[in-house]
Design an enzyme around this catalytic site. Structure first.
Site, PDB file in Angstrom:
ATOM      1  CB  SER A   1      18.594  50.498  42.092  1.00  0.00           C
ATOM      2  OG  SER A   1      19.721  49.909  42.714  1.00  0.00           O
TER       3      SER A   1
ATOM      4  CD  GLN B   1      22.631  51.941  39.903  1.00  0.00           C
ATOM      5  OE1 GLN B   1      21.897  51.049  40.318  1.00  0.00           O
ATOM      6  NE2 GLN B   1      23.845  52.152  40.390  1.00  0.00           N
TER       7      GLN B   1
ATOM      8  CE1 TYR C   1      26.843  52.491  42.963  1.00  0.00           C
ATOM      9  CE2 TYR C   1      24.896  51.103  43.135  1.00  0.00           C
ATOM     10  CZ  TYR C   1      25.546  52.284  43.412  1.00  0.00           C
ATOM     11  OH  TYR C   1      24.916  53.254  44.138  1.00  0.00           O
TER      12      TYR C   1
ATOM     13  CB  THR D   1      26.521  54.547  39.781  1.00  0.00           C
ATOM     14  OG1 THR D   1      25.089  54.684  39.663  1.00  0.00           O
ATOM     15  CG2 THR D   1      27.003  55.438  40.908  1.00  0.00           C
TER      16      THR D   1
ATOM     17  NE  ARG E   1      26.816  56.319  51.670  1.00  0.00           N
ATOM     18  CZ  ARG E   1      26.255  55.643  50.668  1.00  0.00           C
ATOM     19  NH1 ARG E   1      25.265  54.783  50.920  1.00  0.00           N
ATOM     20  NH2 ARG E   1      26.690  55.825  49.426  1.00  0.00           N
TER      21      ARG E   1
ATOM     22  CE  LYS F   1      22.341  58.726  40.268  1.00  0.00           C
ATOM     23  NZ  LYS F   1      23.236  58.737  41.457  1.00  0.00           N
TER      24      LYS F   1
ATOM     25  CG  HIS G   1      25.811  58.502  45.171  1.00  0.00           C
ATOM     26  ND1 HIS G   1      26.353  57.671  44.227  1.00  0.00           N
ATOM     27  CD2 HIS G   1      25.113  57.694  46.003  1.00  0.00           C
ATOM     28  CE1 HIS G   1      26.004  56.420  44.474  1.00  0.00           C
ATOM     29  NE2 HIS G   1      25.234  56.413  45.544  1.00  0.00           N
TER      30      HIS G   1
ATOM     31  NE  ARG H   1      22.645  57.185  49.849  1.00  0.00           N
ATOM     32  CZ  ARG H   1      22.064  56.603  50.902  1.00  0.00           C
ATOM     33  NH1 ARG H   1      21.496  57.351  51.843  1.00  0.00           N
ATOM     34  NH2 ARG H   1      22.019  55.284  51.030  1.00  0.00           N
TER      35      ARG H   1
ATOM     36  CG  ASP I   1      20.180  62.431  41.054  1.00  0.00           C
ATOM     37  OD1 ASP I   1      19.137  62.612  41.690  1.00  0.00           O
ATOM     38  OD2 ASP I   1      21.017  61.564  41.344  1.00  0.00           O
ATOM     39  N   GLY I   2      19.417  65.581  42.260  1.00  0.00           N
ATOM     40  CA  GLY I   2      19.752  65.986  43.615  1.00  0.00           C
ATOM     41  C   GLY I   2      19.013  67.216  44.074  1.00  0.00           C
TER      42      GLY I   2
ATOM     43  NE  ARG J   1      14.190  67.328  48.727  1.00  0.00           N
ATOM     44  CZ  ARG J   1      15.033  66.474  48.138  1.00  0.00           C
ATOM     45  NH1 ARG J   1      14.916  66.240  46.821  1.00  0.00           N
ATOM     46  NH2 ARG J   1      15.960  65.847  48.826  1.00  0.00           N
TER      47      ARG J   1
ATOM     48  N   GLY K   1      14.817  62.080  43.629  1.00  0.00           N
ATOM     49  CA  GLY K   1      15.203  60.882  44.363  1.00  0.00           C
ATOM     50  C   GLY K   1      14.401  60.678  45.622  1.00  0.00           C
ATOM     51  NE  ARG K   2      18.366  61.179  51.038  1.00  0.00           N
ATOM     52  CZ  ARG K   2      19.532  61.653  50.616  1.00  0.00           C
ATOM     53  NH1 ARG K   2      19.547  62.672  49.747  1.00  0.00           N
ATOM     54  NH2 ARG K   2      20.671  61.122  51.019  1.00  0.00           N
TER      55      ARG K   2
END
Length: 358
Positions: free
Chosen positions: A105, A126, A128, A154, A163, A231, A255, A258, A286-287, A290, A309-310
């Site tokens: 990022s 990445q 912005y 992005t 949020r 992205k 995203h 988010r 992406d997303g 798991r 990601g997470r």
């Protein structure tokens, strides 16, 4: 007993301060998108083929010319230092140990050069689009010199969505966490806490350029020879435009739930995008990745690879570089097993016929 990615989630939730956990785990609006992509993947079942020689499965592939041991990469996420003091350096070491692609990022908490110095796998940067273009150009030049192999712009965040967790917590970056690659004067708002307000959203409103259009990509293209990845694309119409404007790859992404609430989940958007581009650029989803089976489903839907990601941040919070490496190894091990049981000796054996909707 082997750990699952959800074991790392539990550990991370217990170890991180509540406002930090909420920032990393939270979503926009009703937070419906936090579960939408997962639900979309769970609606798909796999259709295995039998009596196929899978004695030597080959999960290796490549993205934009970079060889990878599996169709797996790490999605861009800001401020890894929120999860662990070693921050992106720990993530880069883990990615390198498994040969996994790491997307760094622009708001990383370690410098591009520091990350490149410890990375053993390919790096993408990445971005912005900021109102001030000089910081963007500076990052691009530094990335080129440090050996980064692509730029990821992005495009689904002209502003940061509401949020609720961050607003409720009045979230701002802790004093010791900063965007190490950006002029501090550009980042001042991220540290200014205010009750009932997200400092991250306020910063984006001040600094992100929400006026950019497809024509601005030409300006970016003229200033670098690095491949360009977009992205946040979720429609065939935008995918067609991306190809028209010479984009090299697309990341189909919500995203992390988010941004736009009630958007099309990335797994549901992927087939129409794959049909639209028809192999003219590479596709990454992406997303909500798991399980190794999720990678297989992504390939069947038309992706060339999947980004996680997470769970990377969960592993990072759990045990630094070792935790990240364990998360990546779990996904790669599971994917290798799915290949054998699906009758898919290599990544090219995954097609739309390999899935069915429940």
């Amino acid at each position: 007993m082997e750990s699952t990615l959800y074991d790392y989630e539990t550990a991370a939730r217990e170890r991180l301060p509540r406002p930090v956990w909420d920032f990393l785990a939270g979503g926009s609006g009703t937070e419906s998108m936090l579960t939408a992509s997962r639900a979309a993947l769970d609606r798909l079942s796999l259709r295995p083929r039998c009596l196929v020689d899978v004695s030597d499965c080959r999960p290796d592939t490549s993205l934009l010319g970079s060889p990878l041991p599996a169709p797996l990469g790490i999605a861009p996420m800001a401020y890894h230092q929120l999860a662990h003091e070693d921050a992106e350096l720990a993530t880069a070491r883990a990615a390198g140990a498994s040969g996994t692609l790491l997307t760094v990022s622009m708001f990383a908490s370690r410098t591009l050069e520091e990350i490149a110095a410890v990375a053993g796998g390919p790096l993408w940067l990445q971005l912005y689009w900021l109102r001030r273009r000089e910081p963007m150009l500076d990052l691009i030049r530094r990335a080129e010199r440090a050996g980064y192999r692509a730029l990821v712009l992005t495009v689904d965040a002209p502003r940061i969505a509401y949020r609720p967790r961050d607003v409720r917590n009045g979230f701002a970056l802790p004093a010791g966490v900063r965007a190490a690659n950006i002029d501090p004067t550009v980042m001042t708002a991220t540290h200014s806490a205010a009750a009932g307000e997200s400092a991250i959203a306020r910063h984006a409103l001040e600094q992100f350029d929400s006026s950019i259009t497809w024509k601005d990509l030409s300006w970016l293209r003229e200033r670098t020879e690095l491949p360009l990845v977009l992205k946040g694309v979720l429609t065939a119409e935008d995918a067609e435009l991306a190809v028209e404007y010479g984009v090299d790859a697309l990341v189909i992404s919500n995203h992390g739930g988010r941004q736009l609430d009630f958007a099309t989940p990335a797994p549901d958007a992927l087939p129409e995008i794959a049909d639209a581009v028809a192999g003219r650029c590479q596709l990454i989803i992406d997303g909500s990745i798991r399980h190794g089976a999720d990678i297989a489903k992504a390939l069947c839907l038309g992706a060339d690879a999947a980004f996680v990601g997470r769970p990377v941040l969960w592993g990072l919070a759990h045990s630094g570089s070792d935790g990240v490496e364990a998360v990546l190894s779990t996904l790669m091990r599971e994917f290798d097993e799915v290949m054998a049981l699906m009758g898919a000796p290599d990544v090219h054996a995954f097609h739309r016929s390999g899935i069915a909707r429940k």
